[in-house]
Design a protein around this motif. Structure first.
Motif, PDB file in Angstrom:
ATOM      1  N   VAL A 144     -13.356 -38.983  70.334  1.00 39.59           N
ATOM      2  CA  VAL A 144     -12.446 -39.064  71.462  1.00 39.59           C
ATOM      3  C   VAL A 144     -11.040 -39.335  70.953  1.00 39.59           C
ATOM      4  CG1 VAL A 144     -11.896 -40.199  73.633  1.00 39.59           C
ATOM      5  CG2 VAL A 144     -14.282 -39.902  72.953  1.00 39.59           C
ATOM      6  N   GLU A 145     -10.132 -38.376  71.178  1.00 36.47           N
ATOM      7  CA  GLU A 145      -8.744 -38.527  70.758  1.00 36.47           C
ATOM      8  C   GLU A 145      -7.907 -39.150  71.866  1.00 36.47           C
ATOM      9  OE1 GLU A 145      -9.935 -34.350  69.049  1.00 36.47           O
ATOM     10  OE2 GLU A 145     -10.201 -35.440  70.935  1.00 36.47           O
ATOM     11  N   SER A 146      -6.855 -39.828  71.462  1.00 32.99           N
ATOM     12  CA  SER A 146      -5.899 -40.377  72.399  1.00 32.99           C
ATOM     13  C   SER A 146      -4.553 -40.523  71.697  1.00 32.99           C
ATOM     14  CB  SER A 146      -6.360 -41.728  72.950  1.00 32.99           C
ATOM     15  OG  SER A 146      -6.482 -42.685  71.911  1.00 32.99           O
ATOM     16  N   GLY A 147      -3.506 -40.748  72.477  1.00 33.60           N
ATOM     17  CA  GLY A 147      -2.190 -41.005  71.916  1.00 33.60           C
ATOM     18  C   GLY A 147      -1.206 -39.863  72.006  1.00 33.60           C
ATOM     19  N   GLY A 148      -1.644 -38.715  72.495  1.00 31.68           N
ATOM     20  CA  GLY A 148      -0.733 -37.590  72.638  1.00 31.68           C
ATOM     21  C   GLY A 148       0.262 -37.816  73.753  1.00 31.68           C
ATOM     22  N   GLY A 149       1.258 -36.956  73.806  1.00 33.86           N
ATOM     23  CA  GLY A 149       2.279 -37.057  74.827  1.00 33.86           C
ATOM     24  C   GLY A 149       3.470 -36.191  74.493  1.00 33.86           C
ATOM     25  N   MET A 150       4.559 -36.423  75.205  1.00 31.48           N
ATOM     26  CA  MET A 150       5.795 -35.677  74.994  1.00 31.48           C
ATOM     27  C   MET A 150       6.854 -36.594  74.402  1.00 31.48           C
ATOM     28  SD  MET A 150       7.998 -33.410  77.692  1.00 31.48           S
ATOM     29  CE  MET A 150       9.467 -32.538  77.176  1.00 31.48           C
ATOM     30  N   VAL A 151       7.463 -36.144  73.316  1.00 32.75           N
ATOM     31  CA  VAL A 151       8.511 -36.909  72.651  1.00 32.75           C
ATOM     32  C   VAL A 151       9.665 -35.985  72.289  1.00 32.75           C
ATOM     33  CG1 VAL A 151       6.918 -38.629  71.726  1.00 32.75           C
ATOM     34  CG2 VAL A 151       7.485 -36.596  70.376  1.00 32.75           C
ATOM     35  N   GLN A 152      10.825 -36.576  72.057  1.00 32.31           N
ATOM     36  CA  GLN A 152      11.983 -35.819  71.617  1.00 32.31           C
ATOM     37  C   GLN A 152      11.915 -35.555  70.123  1.00 32.31           C
ATOM     38  OE1 GLN A 152      15.443 -38.039  72.859  1.00 32.31           O
ATOM     39  NE2 GLN A 152      15.288 -37.312  74.971  1.00 32.31           N
ATOM     40  N   PRO A 153      12.571 -34.510  69.655  1.00 31.03           N
ATOM     41  CA  PRO A 153      12.622 -34.281  68.208  1.00 31.03           C
ATOM     42  C   PRO A 153      13.110 -35.523  67.479  1.00 31.03           C
ATOM     43  CG  PRO A 153      13.500 -32.391  69.363  1.00 31.03           C
ATOM     44  CD  PRO A 153      13.277 -33.458  70.405  1.00 31.03           C
ATOM     45  N   GLY A 154      12.449 -35.830  66.369  1.00 27.90           N
ATOM     46  CA  GLY A 154      12.759 -37.031  65.615  1.00 27.90           C
ATOM     47  C   GLY A 154      11.962 -38.243  66.023  1.00 27.90           C
ATOM     48  N   GLY A 155      11.241 -38.137  67.117  1.00 21.60           N
ATOM     49  CA  GLY A 155      10.443 -39.240  67.605  1.00 21.60           C
ATOM     50  C   GLY A 155       9.120 -39.372  66.883  1.00 21.60           C
ATOM     51  N   SER A 156       8.322 -40.345  67.334  1.00 24.35           N
ATOM     52  CA  SER A 156       7.045 -40.653  66.685  1.00 24.35           C
ATOM     53  C   SER A 156       5.931 -40.802  67.703  1.00 24.35           C
ATOM     54  CB  SER A 156       7.152 -41.957  65.883  1.00 24.35           C
ATOM     55  OG  SER A 156       8.107 -41.864  64.852  1.00 24.35           O
ATOM     56  N   LEU A 157       4.731 -40.502  67.256  1.00 28.05           N
ATOM     57  CA  LEU A 157       3.512 -40.732  68.016  1.00 28.05           C
ATOM     58  C   LEU A 157       2.421 -41.159  67.051  1.00 28.05           C
ATOM     59  CD1 LEU A 157       3.281 -37.649  70.429  1.00 28.05           C
ATOM     60  CD2 LEU A 157       3.684 -40.022  71.108  1.00 28.05           C
ATOM     61  N   ARG A 158       1.466 -41.918  67.553  1.00 26.67           N
ATOM     62  CA  ARG A 158       0.283 -42.245  66.773  1.00 26.67           C
ATOM     63  C   ARG A 158      -0.946 -41.794  67.531  1.00 26.67           C
ATOM     64  NH1 ARG A 158      -2.377 -47.990  64.868  1.00 26.67           N
ATOM     65  NH2 ARG A 158      -2.930 -48.000  67.082  1.00 26.67           N
ATOM     66  N   LEU A 159      -1.687 -40.884  66.930  1.00 22.81           N
ATOM     67  CA  LEU A 159      -2.926 -40.402  67.507  1.00 22.81           C
ATOM     68  C   LEU A 159      -4.097 -41.223  66.994  1.00 22.81           C
ATOM     69  CD1 LEU A 159      -2.445 -36.535  67.141  1.00 22.81           C
ATOM     70  CD2 LEU A 159      -1.604 -38.067  68.938  1.00 22.81           C
ATOM     71  N   SER A 160      -5.068 -41.441  67.856  1.00 27.37           N
ATOM     72  CA  SER A 160      -6.273 -42.160  67.483  1.00 27.37           C
ATOM     73  C   SER A 160      -7.494 -41.307  67.783  1.00 27.37           C
ATOM     74  CB  SER A 160      -6.389 -43.482  68.251  1.00 27.37           C
ATOM     75  OG  SER A 160      -5.314 -44.345  67.962  1.00 27.37           O
ATOM     76  N   CYS A 161      -8.512 -41.445  66.970  1.00 28.08           N
ATOM     77  CA  CYS A 161      -9.779 -40.757  67.173  1.00 28.08           C
ATOM     78  C   CYS A 161     -10.895 -41.762  66.971  1.00 28.08           C
ATOM     79  CB  CYS A 161      -9.923 -39.590  66.201  1.00 28.08           C
ATOM     80  SG  CYS A 161     -11.534 -38.772  66.263  1.00 28.08           S
ATOM     81  N   ALA A 162     -11.591 -42.071  68.043  1.00 23.15           N
ATOM     82  CA  ALA A 162     -12.697 -43.017  67.995  1.00 23.15           C
ATOM     83  C   ALA A 162     -14.012 -42.259  67.935  1.00 23.15           C
ATOM     84  CB  ALA A 162     -12.665 -43.937  69.206  1.00 23.15           C
ATOM     85  N   ALA A 163     -14.855 -42.609  66.984  1.00 23.97           N
ATOM     86  CA  ALA A 163     -16.138 -41.948  66.788  1.00 23.97           C
ATOM     87  C   ALA A 163     -17.281 -42.863  67.170  1.00 23.97           C
ATOM     88  CB  ALA A 163     -16.303 -41.505  65.340  1.00 23.97           C
ATOM     89  N   SER A 164     -18.321 -42.267  67.714  1.00 22.40           N
ATOM     90  CA  SER A 164     -19.515 -43.028  68.052  1.00 22.40           C
ATOM     91  C   SER A 164     -20.308 -43.351  66.803  1.00 22.40           C
ATOM     92  CB  SER A 164     -20.380 -42.247  69.036  1.00 22.40           C
ATOM     93  OG  SER A 164     -20.838 -41.032  68.452  1.00 22.40           O
ATOM     94  N   GLY A 165     -21.079 -44.422  66.850  1.00 23.48           N
ATOM     95  CA  GLY A 165     -21.933 -44.794  65.741  1.00 23.48           C
ATOM     96  C   GLY A 165     -21.161 -45.192  64.505  1.00 23.48           C
ATOM     97  N   SER A 166     -21.842 -45.110  63.364  1.00 23.97           N
ATOM     98  CA  SER A 166     -21.256 -45.504  62.094  1.00 23.97           C
ATOM     99  C   SER A 166     -20.993 -44.331  61.166  1.00 23.97           C
ATOM    100  CB  SER A 166     -22.165 -46.511  61.391  1.00 23.97           C
ATOM    101  OG  SER A 166     -23.440 -45.943  61.119  1.00 23.97           O
ATOM    102  N   ILE A 167     -21.185 -43.119  61.633  1.00 22.76           N
ATOM    103  CA  ILE A 167     -21.070 -41.945  60.780  1.00 22.76           C
ATOM    104  C   ILE A 167     -19.664 -41.756  60.226  1.00 22.76           C
ATOM    105  CG2 ILE A 167     -20.570 -40.324  62.648  1.00 22.76           C
ATOM    106  CD1 ILE A 167     -22.423 -38.330  61.164  1.00 22.76           C
TER     107      ILE A 167
END
Length: 115
Positions: free
Chosen positions: A5-28
């Motif tokens: 499951v990804e999260s953290g996307g959005g709209m930003v201006q050039p030069g800006g920053s975002l941090r995306l996260s990906c949460a995985a089920s289990g321990s794999i």
């Protein structure tokens, strides 16, 4: 079953920053390589960054020095820190988990870089 499951996307201006996260089920997540891919409309899906279970990383030339992939195995989560974003980075970003049998993909999260 493995779920990403990804999260953290959005709209930003050039030069800006975002941090995306990906949460995985289990321990794999802790024992397999993972990566971030992106796909813009009309374009092929391309590898952006990858990370091994031990933390070794690899990046596409287009994002080197701007993006950083990391993982927290205790939380079964992988991150993509995106700095100095450019309009060319606009795409849907997907989390990828590689196993010997198949790849697993998240739903994707939209990143739009625009002024």
């Amino acid at each position: 079953q493995v779920q990403l499951v990804e999260s953290g996307g959005g709209m930003v201006q050039p030069g800006g920053s975002l941090r995306l996260s990906c949460a995985a089920s289990g321990s794999i997540l802790s024992i397999h390589p993972m990566g971030w891919y992106r796909q813009a409309p009309g374009k092929e899906r391309e590898l952006v960054a990858a990370i091994t279970s031990g933390g070794s990383t690899n990046y596409a030339d287009s994002v080197k020095g701007r993006f950083t992939i990391s993982r927290d195995n205790a939380k079964n989560t992988v991150y993509l820190q995106m700095n100095s974003l450019k309009p060319e980075d606009t795409a849907v970003y997907y989390c990828n988990l590689v196993t010997t049998l198949r790849d697993y993909w998240g739903q994707g999260t939209q990143v739009t870089v625009s002024s």
